[in-house]
Design a protein around this motif. Structure first.
Motif, PDB file in Angstrom:
ATOM      1  N   PRO A   8       0.935  -1.021  -0.083  1.00 15.03           N
ATOM      2  CA  PRO A   8      -0.030  -0.103  -0.168  1.00 15.03           C
ATOM      3  C   PRO A   8       0.849   1.276   0.153  1.00 15.03           C
ATOM      4  N   ASP A  41      -3.023   4.555  -3.055  1.00 10.68           N
ATOM      5  CA  ASP A  41      -4.046   5.111  -2.330  1.00 10.68           C
ATOM      6  C   ASP A  41      -4.277   6.528  -2.533  1.00 10.68           C
ATOM      7  N   GLY A  70      -6.965   5.200   2.576  1.00 12.56           N
ATOM      8  CA  GLY A  70      -6.651   4.687   3.966  1.00 12.56           C
ATOM      9  C   GLY A  70      -5.843   3.331   3.396  1.00 12.56           C
ATOM     10  N   ALA A  74      -6.772   0.032   1.106  1.00  8.87           N
ATOM     11  CA  ALA A  74      -5.475  -0.605  -0.017  1.00  8.87           C
ATOM     12  C   ALA A  74      -5.198  -1.703   0.244  1.00  8.87           C
ATOM     13  N   ASP A  91       5.435  -2.223   3.875  1.00 12.18           N
ATOM     14  CA  ASP A  91       4.963  -0.673   3.495  1.00 12.18           C
ATOM     15  C   ASP A  91       6.127  -0.322   2.589  1.00 12.18           C
ATOM     16  N   GLN A  95      11.060   1.157   5.039  1.00  8.57           N
ATOM     17  CA  GLN A  95      11.081   0.952   6.550  1.00  8.57           C
ATOM     18  C   GLN A  95      11.125  -0.660   6.829  1.00  8.57           C
ATOM     19  N   LYS A 204       2.595   8.927   7.625  1.00  3.11           N
ATOM     20  CA  LYS A 204       1.119   9.329   7.188  1.00  3.11           C
ATOM     21  C   LYS A 204       0.051   9.175   8.358  1.00  3.11           C
ATOM     22  N   PHE A 205       0.571   8.630   9.392  1.00  2.04           N
ATOM     23  CA  PHE A 205      -0.282   8.554  10.684  1.00  2.04           C
ATOM     24  C   PHE A 205       0.257   9.552  11.743  1.00  2.04           C
TER      25      PHE A 205
HETATM   26  N1  UDP Z   1      -0.280   4.494   3.605  1.00  2.99           N
HETATM   27  C1  UDP Z   1      -1.464   4.103   2.730  1.00  2.99           C
HETATM   28  N2  UDP Z   1      -2.391   4.990   2.907  1.00  2.99           N
HETATM   29  C2  UDP Z   1      -2.703   5.794   3.750  1.00  2.99           C
HETATM   30  C3  UDP Z   1      -1.726   6.091   4.865  1.00  2.99           C
HETATM   31  C4  UDP Z   1      -0.522   5.521   4.536  1.00  2.99           C
HETATM   32  O1  UDP Z   1      -1.469   3.551   2.066  1.00  2.99           O
HETATM   33  O2  UDP Z   1      -3.806   6.609   3.903  1.00  2.99           O
HETATM   34  C5  UDP Z   1       0.846   3.579   3.486  1.00  2.99           C
HETATM   35  C6  UDP Z   1       2.111   4.347   3.420  1.00  2.99           C
HETATM   36  O3  UDP Z   1       2.334   4.922   2.022  1.00  2.99           O
HETATM   37  C7  UDP Z   1       3.156   3.297   3.835  1.00  2.99           C
HETATM   38  C8  UDP Z   1       2.374   2.630   4.714  1.00  2.99           C
HETATM   39  O4  UDP Z   1       0.990   2.665   4.463  1.00  2.99           O
HETATM   40  O5  UDP Z   1       3.513   2.371   2.815  1.00  2.99           O
HETATM   41  C9  UDP Z   1       2.747   2.830   6.111  1.00  2.99           C
HETATM   42  O6  UDP Z   1       2.521   4.415   6.437  1.00  2.99           O
HETATM   43  P1  UDP Z   1       3.732   5.064   7.209  1.00  2.99           P
HETATM   44  O7  UDP Z   1       4.921   4.531   6.615  1.00  2.99           O
HETATM   45  O8  UDP Z   1       3.441   6.355   7.094  1.00  2.99           O
HETATM   46  O9  UDP Z   1       3.314   4.613   8.804  1.00  2.99           O
HETATM   47  P2  UDP Z   1       4.449   4.644  10.081  1.00  2.99           P
HETATM   48  O10 UDP Z   1       5.546   3.675   9.277  1.00  2.99           O
HETATM   49  O11 UDP Z   1       4.686   5.870  10.483  1.00  2.99           O
HETATM   50  O12 UDP Z   1       3.469   3.720  10.969  1.00  2.99           O
END
Ligand code: UDP
Ligand code: MG
Length: 318
Positions: A8, A41, A70, A74, A91, A95, A204-205
């Motif tokens: 996603p 997404d 969201g 996805a 992801d 990461q 994104k969060f």
């Molecule tokens: N993502 C998505 N839609 C959203 C928010 C996040 O597809 O509305 C994806 C984002 O691109 C990433 C994954 O979900 O590939 C995890 O998001 P993020 O790295 O921002 O989260 P964190 O690692 O900070 O928990």
């Protein structure tokens, strides 16, 4: 198809090329057939253009949402499209490490696990995120009875039938192991995985994740315990509250009779403000929870809880 890798992504243009190269490098050494299912997404950067370029070189199946729905939506569409015997989610932001793919694949195929959840033992995130996350994982463990250290790791592997059976909606991507467990897949394992700091772009969060996560946990536990028999919940709670009210009534009545017979001047209960605060809080709290759970039931049963619009869908080699 042996492996479907579901990614996603939301505004991750800078990471995608390196991600595809890395996945391809790892999977080439495994002698298997694989596909990358990229779900854009509703990105507003050049992610989709980048995917259109990458699709000529890699076995990508790409779906573009018409707007941002969201991560759960996805993943849901990615799961529906996945044809691999093993489905791995990852992801897009680099990461998660594609180097984990061979071992995850082995744990599903050879060790027979239904689901393997990644465990970011050494995290590269700010403290403001890692400390609440520890608390959240502890609460989720206690409430679900599933012993995982890291429920919301983006890197997970599944048997194909698991992803077809569960429905990820709202923000339930945080609780996929619970959804799978409730769907009858009890063979859940964990693997310590590498975690890297975010290289490009931003998370994104925000902090809302913890509030939303807490509320979703209530819903999920409630739905799995009482979703099909709500009266067991509402009925027992209602009876309890009614019983407390009844006792209070007896006490007030008894007190009144006692005062009358003993010729004691009565004390007016309405003079004790704490009584009203407690009473009001109890009533309002119950009402709020009932409203939340009722809403949850309606959402669960609504046909459109996972409705999203696909703008484009493209495939490698087509
Ligand atoms: N993502 C998505 N839609 C959203 C928010 C996040 O597809 O509305 C994806 C984002 O691109 C990433 C994954 O979900 O590939 C995890 O998001 P993020 O790295 O921002 O989260 P964190 O690692 O900070 O928990
Ligand atoms: Mg991330």
């Amino acid at each position: 198809m042996d492996i479907s890798i579901v990614v996603p992504l939301y505004n991750e243009a800078d990471s995608l090329t390196e991600l595809c190269e890395w996945i391809d490098r790892v999977v080439k050494g495994m002698d298997i057939r694989y596909e990358i299912i990229m779900v854009d997404d509703g990105s507003t950067d050049s992610s989709w253009e980048t995917i259109q370029t990458l699709i000529t070189s890699y076995p990508i199946h790409a779906i573009q949402f018409s707007r941002n729905y969201g991560k759960s939506a996805a993943l849901h569409i990615g799961f529906q499209k996945a044809s691999g015997a093993v489905v791995i989610t990852m992801d897009a932001d680099l990461q998660d490490s594609p180097d984990e793919i061979p071992e995850l694949y082995k744990m599903i195929i050879s060790d027979g696990l239904d689901l393997v959840s990644g465990y970011k033992k050494k995290r590269h995130d700010p403290l403001s995120k890692t400390i609440p996350t520890k608390l959240y994982n502890w609460a989720t463990r206690k409430m679900s009875g599933i012993h995982l250290h890291d429920f919301n790791c983006g890197l997970k592997a599944y048997k194909n039938k698991v992803v077809k059976r569960i429905e990820v909606y709202g923000e339930m991507h945080r609780y996929i192991p619970i959804l799978a467990h409730r769907a009858g897949f009890k063979n859940i394992g964990e693997k310590v995985v590498q975690h890297y700091p975010r290289k490009h772009g931003v998370t994104k969060f925000g902090w809302e994740r913890f509030i939303n996560g807490f509320l979703d946990l209530q819903s999920i536990v409630f739905m799995s315990r009482f979703g099909k028999k709500p009266m067991h919940f509402f009925g027992s709670l209602g009876s309890l509250v009614f019983f407390i009210g009844f006792l209070a009534f007896l006490w007030i009545g008894g007190n009144k009779i006692y005062c009358l017979t003993q010729h004691i001047p009565e004390k007016n209960i309405a003079e004790e403000s704490i009584f009203f605060i407690a009473l009001t809080a109890m009533v309002i709290g119950t009402q709020l929870f009932l409203a939340g759970f009722l809403g949850e039931m309606i959402v669960r049963n609504a046909a459109h809880r996972n409705e999203y619009e696909i703008e484009q869908e493209i495939n490698h080699g087509q």
